[in-house]
Design a protein around this motif. Structure first.
Motif, short mmCIF file in Angstrom:
data_model
loop_
_atom_site.label_atom_id
_atom_site.label_comp_id
_atom_site.label_asym_id
_atom_site.label_seq_id
_atom_site.Cartn_x
_atom_site.Cartn_y
_atom_site.Cartn_z
N LEU A 12 0.83 -1.20 0.00
CA LEU A 12 0.00 0.00 0.00
C LEU A 12 0.87 1.26 0.00
O LEU A 12 0.53 2.26 -0.65
CB LEU A 12 -0.92 0.00 1.22
CG LEU A 12 -1.98 1.11 1.25
CD1 LEU A 12 -2.87 1.03 0.01
CD2 LEU A 12 -2.81 1.03 2.52
N SER A 16 0.57 4.04 -2.96
CA SER A 16 0.04 5.35 -2.61
C SER A 16 1.08 6.46 -2.59
O SER A 16 0.75 7.64 -2.52
CB SER A 16 -0.63 5.29 -1.23
OG SER A 16 0.32 4.97 -0.22
N LEU A 50 -8.78 1.16 1.59
CA LEU A 50 -8.25 1.92 0.47
C LEU A 50 -9.14 3.14 0.18
O LEU A 50 -8.63 4.23 -0.12
CB LEU A 50 -8.16 1.03 -0.77
CG LEU A 50 -7.31 1.55 -1.93
CD1 LEU A 50 -5.86 1.71 -1.52
CD2 LEU A 50 -7.41 0.59 -3.13
N LEU A 53 -8.38 5.73 2.72
CA LEU A 53 -7.09 6.34 2.42
C LEU A 53 -7.25 7.42 1.36
O LEU A 53 -6.67 8.51 1.48
CB LEU A 53 -6.10 5.28 1.94
CG LEU A 53 -4.75 5.81 1.43
CD1 LEU A 53 -4.02 6.59 2.52
CD2 LEU A 53 -3.88 4.65 0.94
N TYR A 54 -8.06 7.15 0.35
CA TYR A 54 -8.30 8.16 -0.68
C TYR A 54 -8.92 9.41 -0.08
O TYR A 54 -8.54 10.53 -0.40
CB TYR A 54 -9.22 7.59 -1.77
CG TYR A 54 -9.66 8.64 -2.77
CD1 TYR A 54 -8.79 9.07 -3.76
CD2 TYR A 54 -10.93 9.21 -2.69
CE1 TYR A 54 -9.19 10.05 -4.66
CE2 TYR A 54 -11.32 10.18 -3.57
CZ TYR A 54 -10.45 10.60 -4.57
OH TYR A 54 -10.83 11.57 -5.44
#
Length: 258
Positions: A12, A16, A50, A53-54
């Motif tokens: 990740l 990212s 995820l 996280l965005y």
């Protein structure tokens, strides 16, 4: 769930552009914690993680602190609304920034010449920042003196791009959530209500610098002219005042700033 549905922390981080150390820190503070761990204790992030996280990265790019981002997400503010709003309003934002620049230049010119800006000039700057419309300006003028208007405009400008999000997205959403709790009969002492009030008061302190007189003036403007201040011409005054009383009762016996 198959292995391809999860990501280890290193994967990740690579995807990212973050560091493993950053992801570990965000896990420690509860901002972004992996939903799964392997039998050996290794972190595994899911698709839901995820998505969060965005949202974290999108809000961070607006200049919000990690603490503020956590509060925004945990109180149910939908970042999708913010992103869509910005996508459709970029040109309008650029025009507004140019207007603000011109008005701030005029204020700077007045100050450089040793002249105090007029109340009208300060309200022009405040309106350009995006706080209220003309009717809201008039309501503020009735309750704030020129020095207080100057403080409010200056602090809002200093917050930068995040001010638009806080004023136009998060703050109205906090009020909507509080009103839903009120109409559902939730006692004002309920922890959910007090959590919303604490965030509202945190935002108030951010924009007023904790000035009690300034905060009181803004609150009086909202109490006397809720439709003008909210920009909603059909906003029922009684409903707004009932909500204000409900929030004030939630503030009683708390240590949060008011």
């Amino acid at each position: 769930m198959t292995p391809s549905d999860t990501w280890k922390v290193g994967q990740l981080a690579t995807a990212s552009g973050l560091t493993v150390r950053t992801l570990h820190y965000w896990d420690t503070i509860g901002l972004l914690s992996p939903s799964r761990r392997t039998a050996g204790g290794h972190r595994e992030y899911t698709e839901a993680d995820l998505g969060r996280l965005y949202q974290v990265l999108a809000l961070r790019d607006l200049g919000l602190s990690l603490e503020t981002i956590a509060v925004c997400l945990d109180t149910g503010v939908d970042p999708t609304r913010l992103i869509q709003h910005h996508l459709t309003g970029v040109e309008a934002s650029l025009a507004a920034l140019d207007t603000l620049r011109q008005r701030l230049l005029r204020l700077a010119s007045e100050l450089a010449a040793g002249r105090a800006p007029t109340a009208g000039q300060l309200l022009d700057a405040l309106q350009a920042i995006g706080g209220t419309g003309p009717d809201g300006d008039e309501a503020l003028r009735r309750h704030l003196d020129p020095d207080q208007l100057n403080v409010l405009a200056t602090r809002t400008a200093a917050i930068g791009p995040a001010a638009h999000y806080l004023l136009e997205v998060e703050w109205p959403e906090l009020y909507r959530r509080a009103d839903r709790l009120r109409t559902a009969g939730t006692p004002p002492t309920d922890p959910k209500v007090r959590k919303l009030v604490a965030r509202m008061d945190e935002l108030s302190t951010l924009f007023t610098g904790g000035d009690a007189a300034l905060s009181a003036g803004v609150r009086k403007a909202w109490h006397d002219a809720p439709a003008a201040m909210s920009g909603e011409a059909t906003a029922p005054a009684d409903d707004w005042r009932d909500l204000a009383d409900y929030l004030d009762r939630a503030r009683q016996n708390t240590t949060h700033p008011t």
